[in-house]
Scaffold this active site. Structure first.
Site, PDB file in Angstrom:
ATOM      1  N   SER A  44       0.769  -1.080  -0.054  1.00 38.56           N
ATOM      2  CA  SER A  44      -0.078  -0.051  -0.157  1.00 38.56           C
ATOM      3  C   SER A  44       0.784   1.220  -0.029  1.00 38.56           C
ATOM      4  O   SER A  44       0.973   2.036   1.057  1.00 38.56           O
ATOM      5  CB  SER A  44      -1.000  -0.047   1.208  1.00 38.56           C
ATOM      6  OG  SER A  44      -0.157  -0.059   2.362  1.00 38.56           O
ATOM      7  N   HIS A 157      -3.005  -6.032   2.394  1.00 38.99           N
ATOM      8  CA  HIS A 157      -2.336  -7.086   2.695  1.00 38.99           C
ATOM      9  C   HIS A 157      -2.761  -8.675   2.729  1.00 38.99           C
ATOM     10  O   HIS A 157      -2.104  -9.538   3.198  1.00 38.99           O
ATOM     11  CB  HIS A 157      -1.870  -6.746   4.255  1.00 38.99           C
ATOM     12  CG  HIS A 157      -0.929  -5.683   4.102  1.00 38.99           C
ATOM     13  ND1 HIS A 157      -0.373  -5.056   5.172  1.00 38.99           N
ATOM     14  CD2 HIS A 157      -0.395  -4.815   2.776  1.00 38.99           C
ATOM     15  CE1 HIS A 157       0.421  -4.047   4.800  1.00 38.99           C
ATOM     16  NE2 HIS A 157       0.399  -3.947   3.497  1.00 38.99           N
ATOM     17  N   GLU A 166      -4.678  -3.131   9.104  1.00 43.59           N
ATOM     18  CA  GLU A 166      -4.097  -3.634  10.122  1.00 43.59           C
ATOM     19  C   GLU A 166      -4.718  -3.520  11.675  1.00 43.59           C
ATOM     20  O   GLU A 166      -5.179  -2.321  11.964  1.00 43.59           O
ATOM     21  CB  GLU A 166      -2.476  -3.055  10.368  1.00 43.59           C
ATOM     22  CG  GLU A 166      -1.495  -3.201   8.905  1.00 43.59           C
ATOM     23  CD  GLU A 166      -0.497  -2.576   8.842  1.00 43.59           C
ATOM     24  OE1 GLU A 166       0.055  -2.256  10.176  1.00 43.59           O
ATOM     25  OE2 GLU A 166       0.042  -1.992   7.855  1.00 43.59           O
ATOM     26  N   GLU A 207       1.923  -9.484   6.600  1.00 43.25           N
ATOM     27  CA  GLU A 207       2.802  -9.324   7.830  1.00 43.25           C
ATOM     28  C   GLU A 207       2.403 -10.488   9.026  1.00 43.25           C
ATOM     29  O   GLU A 207       2.739 -10.200  10.100  1.00 43.25           O
ATOM     30  CB  GLU A 207       2.572  -7.802   8.212  1.00 43.25           C
ATOM     31  CG  GLU A 207       2.555  -6.789   7.303  1.00 43.25           C
ATOM     32  CD  GLU A 207       2.420  -5.452   7.753  1.00 43.25           C
ATOM     33  OE1 GLU A 207       1.939  -5.146   8.911  1.00 43.25           O
ATOM     34  OE2 GLU A 207       2.921  -4.500   6.949  1.00 43.25           O
ATOM     35  N   ASP A 244      -4.443   0.546  11.300  1.00 47.43           N
ATOM     36  CA  ASP A 244      -3.957   1.286  10.266  1.00 47.43           C
ATOM     37  C   ASP A 244      -4.921   0.881   9.480  1.00 47.43           C
ATOM     38  O   ASP A 244      -5.165  -0.226   8.835  1.00 47.43           O
ATOM     39  CB  ASP A 244      -2.463   0.585   9.807  1.00 47.43           C
ATOM     40  CG  ASP A 244      -1.864   1.517   8.455  1.00 47.43           C
ATOM     41  OD1 ASP A 244      -2.724   2.356   8.158  1.00 47.43           O
ATOM     42  OD2 ASP A 244      -1.017   0.948   7.980  1.00 47.43           O
ATOM     43  N   GLU A 289      -3.906   5.017  12.416  1.00 44.21           N
ATOM     44  CA  GLU A 289      -2.815   5.177  11.133  1.00 44.21           C
ATOM     45  C   GLU A 289      -3.751   5.449   9.920  1.00 44.21           C
ATOM     46  O   GLU A 289      -4.463   4.723   9.644  1.00 44.21           O
ATOM     47  CB  GLU A 289      -1.999   4.426  11.054  1.00 44.21           C
ATOM     48  CG  GLU A 289      -0.901   4.592  10.024  1.00 44.21           C
ATOM     49  CD  GLU A 289       0.246   3.424   9.893  1.00 44.21           C
ATOM     50  OE1 GLU A 289       0.309   2.662  11.171  1.00 44.21           O
ATOM     51  OE2 GLU A 289       0.694   3.135   8.786  1.00 44.21           O
ATOM     52  N   LYS A 341       9.185   5.328   7.650  1.00 47.10           N
ATOM     53  CA  LYS A 341       9.934   4.286   6.913  1.00 47.10           C
ATOM     54  C   LYS A 341      10.914   4.585   6.041  1.00 47.10           C
ATOM     55  O   LYS A 341      11.002   5.327   5.223  1.00 47.10           O
ATOM     56  CB  LYS A 341       8.708   3.623   5.938  1.00 47.10           C
ATOM     57  CG  LYS A 341       7.533   2.843   6.599  1.00 47.10           C
ATOM     58  CD  LYS A 341       6.265   2.981   5.498  1.00 47.10           C
ATOM     59  CE  LYS A 341       5.387   2.016   6.046  1.00 47.10           C
ATOM     60  NZ  LYS A 341       3.994   2.174   5.271  1.00 47.10           N
ATOM     61  N   HIS A 369       8.309  -1.259   9.619  1.00 41.72           N
ATOM     62  CA  HIS A 369       8.697  -2.227   8.718  1.00 41.72           C
ATOM     63  C   HIS A 369       7.762  -1.800   7.404  1.00 41.72           C
ATOM     64  O   HIS A 369       7.080  -0.991   7.434  1.00 41.72           O
ATOM     65  CB  HIS A 369       8.447  -3.641   9.196  1.00 41.72           C
ATOM     66  CG  HIS A 369       6.981  -3.843   9.392  1.00 41.72           C
ATOM     67  ND1 HIS A 369       6.488  -5.230   9.529  1.00 41.72           N
ATOM     68  CD2 HIS A 369       5.921  -2.891   9.380  1.00 41.72           C
ATOM     69  CE1 HIS A 369       5.147  -5.236   9.715  1.00 41.72           C
ATOM     70  NE2 HIS A 369       4.749  -3.680   9.734  1.00 41.72           N
ATOM     71  N   LYS A 392       6.686  -0.586  14.854  1.00 39.66           N
ATOM     72  CA  LYS A 392       5.511  -1.394  14.265  1.00 39.66           C
ATOM     73  C   LYS A 392       6.428  -2.613  13.350  1.00 39.66           C
ATOM     74  O   LYS A 392       7.312  -2.127  12.257  1.00 39.66           O
ATOM     75  CB  LYS A 392       4.776  -0.694  12.991  1.00 39.66           C
ATOM     76  CG  LYS A 392       3.485  -0.647  13.073  1.00 39.66           C
ATOM     77  CD  LYS A 392       2.636   0.399  12.250  1.00 39.66           C
ATOM     78  CE  LYS A 392       2.648  -0.118  10.613  1.00 39.66           C
ATOM     79  NZ  LYS A 392       1.360   0.406   9.885  1.00 39.66           N
TER      80      LYS A 392
HETATM   81  O1  LIG Z   1       0.953   0.647   5.582  1.00 41.69           O
HETATM   82  C1  LIG Z   1       1.877   0.456   6.137  1.00 41.69           C
HETATM   83  O2  LIG Z   1       2.025   1.038   7.463  1.00 41.69           O
HETATM   84  C2  LIG Z   1       3.022  -0.709   5.718  1.00 41.69           C
HETATM   85  C3  LIG Z   1       3.574  -1.547   6.913  1.00 41.69           C
HETATM   86  O3  LIG Z   1       2.591  -2.143   7.822  1.00 41.69           O
HETATM   87  O4  LIG Z   1       2.354  -1.362   4.966  1.00 41.69           O
HETATM   88  P1  LIG Z   1       3.091  -1.339   3.345  1.00 41.69           P
HETATM   89  O5  LIG Z   1       4.544  -1.563   3.538  1.00 41.69           O
HETATM   90  O6  LIG Z   1       2.392  -2.274   2.496  1.00 41.69           O
HETATM   91  O7  LIG Z   1       2.701   0.178   2.936  1.00 41.69           O
HETATM   92 MG   LIG Z   2       0.361   2.508   7.176  1.00 43.07          MG
END
Ligand SMILES: O=C(O)[C@@H](CO)OP(=O)(O)O
Ligand SMILES: [Mg+2]
Length: 430
Positions: A44, A157, A166, A207, A244, A289, A341, A369, A392
């Site tokens: 995402s 996911h 999440e 995840e 999230d 989130e 990130k 992550h 996270k």
């Molecule tokens: O949205 C998020 O926060 C992340 C990690 O949990 O997902 P992705 O790496 O797919 O963006």
């Molecule tokens: Mg996110």
């Protein structure tokens, strides 16, 4: 500083936890030290993230992005970094940023740059014979983060009926990281038992969280609360919950309009904000989130006005670890926290700048992550180095996630009675 230089940089293609190609770099120093780094990848991904050279993106190099990123490491990046000191990561990153020459890192690829940036930091720490968190944070880094452990997956996911990406548990009432992690695993196992007893699937998402077909986000929250209690803990006291939504995946026809891709329900920003308020009233939710879209600044202002005093509102796709977007959010009073990130921005030093800006502005920073991960554990060290107090890193049943948790266990052991696990204290009154 000792006179050690970068001697050689090797790039290679490896696979990530989704079985997709990604990039790894090894940095060899003149004293024989080798540091390694790799780039994770999102599913995402935010529209404003730095650009990675990934396979399957036919706009770039006929879809063979990773091999191009590897070539950039071996040629362009090695050319400019050979002979440079590994100890000044800010300088190393600036050299790469200048060589890249673009605003979105599409020249060299954010994944190529990040793998090298991490590998340089790892090599520097090893050469100095200190742990990575000490190299990045000095003696200031001493707080173990509260895990935001994702135990139920939906959205992009998982192939289930759940639209929220999440559902996470946070052992904020635990006395230490080690205990908190153990509590989380107990709840994870309890949840497995509850889902099985209900005849629901215990297959998992990207995840590692369970991915059953459920009718609503409230059903998910209820099962998680049941699991907390079944494991012998008290919701609100031992554990708080986090979600999230990844609402940038719910874009409707116009900004401010949302359509849940799986169940088809439509919302305006105001209706979605009212929905989050209802959940916060009904459940011990500490953090939401990406409750709204990455371009819905007006909606974020209203959401923050309505809920910002009561819960942590985290901008992930909204800020993409980018100090310019974060500064905009701070000036507009949007959210009160940022997800961090490394690969959204593409270098270690720019990531550290985003954390600094957040912390100086009274925003919380949460190191995270990606849904596609590698065995790289840099985020564990980064969370301790920068005292982010939250991390996270997914469920406790997939090695690429567990590697980060296990790294934190080792750091806690290493810090001994110098280790702090602030739990609820980290959050202040919210
Ligand atoms: O949205 C998020 O926060 C992340 C990690 O949990 O997902 P992705 O790496 O797919 O963006
Ligand atoms: Mg996110």
């Amino acid at each position: 500083m000792k006179d050690v230089r970068i001697e050689q940089i090797t790039g290679r293609e490896i696979i990530d936890s989704r079985g997709n190609p990604t990039v790894e770099a090894d940095v060899l120093l003149t004293d024989g030290t080798v540091g390694r780094g790799s780039a994770p990848s999102g599913a995402s991904t935010g529209r404003f993230e730095a650009l990675e050279l990934r396979d399957g993106d036919s706009r770039r190099y006929g879809g063979k992005g990773v091999s191009q990123a590897v070539a950039h490491i071996q040629k362009d990046i090695q050319n400019v970094l050979k002979g440079v000191s590994p100890f000044d990561i800010y300088h190393i990153d600036q050299v790469m940023i200048r060589t890249d020459g673009t605003t979105d890192k599409s020249g060299l690829g954010a994944n190529a740059m990040l793998a090298v940036s991490i590998a340089c930091a790892a090599a520097a720490a090893q050469s100095l014979q200190i742990p990575l968190y000490r190299f990045l944070g000095g003696i200031n880094g001493n707080r173990l983060p509260v895990p935001m452990m994702n135990i139920l997956n939906g959205g992009a996911h998982a192939a289930n009926t759940v639209d929220v990406q999440e559902f996470m548990i946070m052992p904020a009432g635990a006395p230490s990281f080690r205990e908190g992690l153990r509590w989380c695993t107990e709840v994870f196992h309890a949840l497995s038992g509850i889902l099985k007893a209900k005849g629901l699937a215990t297959s998992v998402g990207d995840e590692g969280g369970f991915a059953p077909d459920l009718a609503s986000d409230e059903e998910a929250l209820q099962y998680i609360l049941d699991a907390v209690e079944k494991a012998g803990y008290t919701p609100g006291t031992d554990f708080v919950l986090a979600i999230d939504a990844a609402a940038s995946e719910w874009k409707g026809a116009k900004p401010g309009e949302y359509v849940l891709p799986k169940n088809g329900q439509a919302f305006t920003s105001q209706e979605l904000t009212a929905h989050w308020r209802h959940l916060v009233d009904a459940y011990p939710i500490y953090s939401i989130e990406d409750g709204l879209d990455e371009e819905d600044w007006d909606g974020w202002q209203i959401l923050t006005k309505e809920l910002g005093q009561r819960v942590q509102l985290v901008g992930d796709d909204l800020f993409v670890t980018n100090t310019e977007r974060l500064a905009k959010g701070i000036s507009l009073d949007c959210s009160n926290a940022i997800l961090i990130k490394l690969n959204q921005i593409g270098t270690v030093s720019e990531t550290m700048e985003a954390v600094k800006l957040a912390q100086q502005s009274g925003y919380r920073a949460i190191v995270s992550h990606r849904s596609g991960e590698t065995e790289d554990t840099t985020i564990a060290d980064l969370a301790v180095a920068l005292n982010t107090c939250q991390i996270k890193s997914g469920a406790p049943n997939r090695s690429e996630r567990v590697a980060k948790y296990n790294r934190l266990l080792r750091i806690e052991e290493e810090l001994g009675d110098g280790a702090m696990y602030p739990g609820f204290q980290a959050f202040g009154k919210i």
